[in-house]
Design a protein around this motif. Structure first.
Motif, PDB file in Angstrom:
ATOM      1  N   ALA A  58       0.802  -1.144   0.230  1.00  0.00           N
ATOM      2  CA  ALA A  58       0.070   0.056   0.097  1.00  0.00           C
ATOM      3  C   ALA A  58       0.898   1.263   0.069  1.00  0.00           C
ATOM      4  O   ALA A  58       0.715   2.185  -0.829  1.00  0.00           O
ATOM      5  CB  ALA A  58      -0.740  -0.209   1.231  1.00  0.00           C
ATOM      6  N   LEU A  59       1.913   1.003   0.813  1.00  0.00           N
ATOM      7  CA  LEU A  59       2.710   2.263   0.757  1.00  0.00           C
ATOM      8  C   LEU A  59       3.637   2.744  -0.446  1.00  0.00           C
ATOM      9  O   LEU A  59       3.461   3.765  -0.865  1.00  0.00           O
ATOM     10  CB  LEU A  59       3.852   2.121   1.955  1.00  0.00           C
ATOM     11  N   LEU A  60       3.822   1.633  -1.286  1.00  0.00           N
ATOM     12  CA  LEU A  60       4.474   1.619  -2.551  1.00  0.00           C
ATOM     13  C   LEU A  60       3.436   2.215  -3.625  1.00  0.00           C
ATOM     14  O   LEU A  60       3.586   3.172  -4.335  1.00  0.00           O
ATOM     15  CB  LEU A  60       4.892   0.196  -3.040  1.00  0.00           C
ATOM     16  N   LEU A  61       2.264   1.811  -3.490  1.00  0.00           N
ATOM     17  CA  LEU A  61       1.190   2.059  -4.336  1.00  0.00           C
ATOM     18  C   LEU A  61       0.902   3.761  -4.240  1.00  0.00           C
ATOM     19  O   LEU A  61       0.966   4.614  -5.269  1.00  0.00           O
ATOM     20  CB  LEU A  61      -0.150   1.685  -4.008  1.00  0.00           C
ATOM     21  N   VAL A  62       1.211   4.059  -2.856  1.00  0.00           N
ATOM     22  CA  VAL A  62       0.877   5.754  -2.732  1.00  0.00           C
ATOM     23  C   VAL A  62       1.993   6.486  -3.234  1.00  0.00           C
ATOM     24  O   VAL A  62       1.798   7.376  -4.008  1.00  0.00           O
ATOM     25  CB  VAL A  62       0.417   5.896  -1.167  1.00  0.00           C
ATOM     26  N   MET A  79      -5.001   7.045   2.162  1.00  0.00           N
ATOM     27  CA  MET A  79      -5.946   6.363   3.010  1.00  0.00           C
ATOM     28  C   MET A  79      -5.488   4.850   2.868  1.00  0.00           C
ATOM     29  O   MET A  79      -5.717   4.120   4.065  1.00  0.00           O
ATOM     30  CB  MET A  79      -7.418   6.583   2.932  1.00  0.00           C
ATOM     31  N   PHE A  80      -5.143   4.632   1.745  1.00  0.00           N
ATOM     32  CA  PHE A  80      -4.731   2.983   1.623  1.00  0.00           C
ATOM     33  C   PHE A  80      -3.672   2.692   2.417  1.00  0.00           C
ATOM     34  O   PHE A  80      -3.560   1.596   3.400  1.00  0.00           O
ATOM     35  CB  PHE A  80      -4.537   2.674   0.244  1.00  0.00           C
ATOM     36  N   ALA A  81      -2.530   3.322   2.514  1.00  0.00           N
ATOM     37  CA  ALA A  81      -1.353   3.409   3.192  1.00  0.00           C
ATOM     38  C   ALA A  81      -1.734   3.290   4.802  1.00  0.00           C
ATOM     39  O   ALA A  81      -0.976   2.647   5.401  1.00  0.00           O
ATOM     40  CB  ALA A  81      -0.481   4.491   2.907  1.00  0.00           C
ATOM     41  N   ARG A  82      -2.570   4.182   5.089  1.00  0.00           N
ATOM     42  CA  ARG A  82      -2.822   4.459   6.484  1.00  0.00           C
ATOM     43  C   ARG A  82      -3.458   3.233   6.927  1.00  0.00           C
ATOM     44  O   ARG A  82      -3.134   2.749   8.468  1.00  0.00           O
ATOM     45  CB  ARG A  82      -3.663   5.625   6.805  1.00  0.00           C
ATOM     46  N   ILE A  83      -4.434   2.999   6.110  1.00  0.00           N
ATOM     47  CA  ILE A  83      -5.338   1.517   6.462  1.00  0.00           C
ATOM     48  C   ILE A  83      -4.337   0.269   6.645  1.00  0.00           C
ATOM     49  O   ILE A  83      -4.528  -0.299   7.670  1.00  0.00           O
ATOM     50  CB  ILE A  83      -6.437   1.318   5.698  1.00  0.00           C
ATOM     51  N   GLY A  84      -3.603   0.309   5.807  1.00  0.00           N
ATOM     52  CA  GLY A  84      -2.472  -1.071   5.841  1.00  0.00           C
ATOM     53  C   GLY A  84      -1.604  -0.875   6.958  1.00  0.00           C
ATOM     54  O   GLY A  84      -1.420  -2.055   7.624  1.00  0.00           O
ATOM     55  N   VAL A  85      -1.043   0.085   7.374  1.00  0.00           N
ATOM     56  CA  VAL A  85      -0.224   0.371   8.489  1.00  0.00           C
ATOM     57  C   VAL A  85      -1.082   0.032   9.664  1.00  0.00           C
ATOM     58  O   VAL A  85      -0.619  -0.572  10.764  1.00  0.00           O
ATOM     59  CB  VAL A  85       0.581   1.610   8.613  1.00  0.00           C
ATOM     60  N   MET A  86      -2.160   0.621   9.884  1.00  0.00           N
ATOM     61  CA  MET A  86      -2.970   0.373  11.366  1.00  0.00           C
ATOM     62  C   MET A  86      -3.418  -1.145  11.264  1.00  0.00           C
ATOM     63  O   MET A  86      -3.480  -1.560  12.298  1.00  0.00           O
ATOM     64  CB  MET A  86      -4.083   1.497  11.156  1.00  0.00           C
ATOM     65  N   ARG A  87      -3.873  -1.700  10.430  1.00  0.00           N
ATOM     66  CA  ARG A  87      -4.086  -3.201  10.495  1.00  0.00           C
ATOM     67  C   ARG A  87      -2.950  -3.731  10.950  1.00  0.00           C
ATOM     68  O   ARG A  87      -3.250  -5.006  11.590  1.00  0.00           O
ATOM     69  CB  ARG A  87      -4.619  -3.668   9.031  1.00  0.00           C
ATOM     70  N   ALA A  88      -1.740  -3.448  10.085  1.00  0.00           N
ATOM     71  CA  ALA A  88      -0.510  -4.368  10.521  1.00  0.00           C
ATOM     72  C   ALA A  88      -0.173  -4.214  11.981  1.00  0.00           C
ATOM     73  O   ALA A  88       0.206  -5.016  12.858  1.00  0.00           O
ATOM     74  CB  ALA A  88       0.740  -4.040   9.622  1.00  0.00           C
ATOM     75  N   LEU A  89      -0.149  -2.875  12.419  1.00  0.00           N
ATOM     76  CA  LEU A  89       0.053  -2.638  13.841  1.00  0.00           C
ATOM     77  C   LEU A  89      -0.953  -3.320  14.801  1.00  0.00           C
ATOM     78  O   LEU A  89      -0.819  -3.747  15.880  1.00  0.00           O
ATOM     79  CB  LEU A  89       0.072  -1.033  13.964  1.00  0.00           C
TER      80      LEU A  89
END
Length: 77
Positions: free
Chosen positions: A29-33, A41-51
């Motif tokens: 998601a970070l790379l996509l952004v 928001m994709f990057a934020r959601i991905g990181v929050m789900r991983a955390l």
């Protein structure tokens, strides 16, 4: 925080956590952004789900009062 901060955080994780599917999805998601200008928001959601990957979400029905049965129609007054 910035996308760079998130990327640095992920790269400094231990190998076992770094290889977890949740962190892999967060990196994608970070790379996509970063590379394609996707929604941040994709990057934020991905990181929050991983955390929060070990947190189990449980539905609590006592949390909120419902309005069912409390409202009366004008014709029933």
């Amino acid at each position: 925080m910035t996308l760079r901060d998130a990327a640095l955080y992920i790269t400094k994780l231990p190998k076992a956590q770094h290889d977890a599917p949740e962190w892999q999805a967060a990196m994608e998601a970070l790379l996509l952004v970063a590379e394609l200008g996707g929604p941040t928001m994709f990057a934020r959601i991905g990181v929050m789900r991983a955390l929060n990957r070990h947190v189990e979400r449980v539905f609590n029905p006592d949390r909120k009062e419902t309005h069912w049965g409390k409202r009366k129609l004008a014709r029933d007054r």
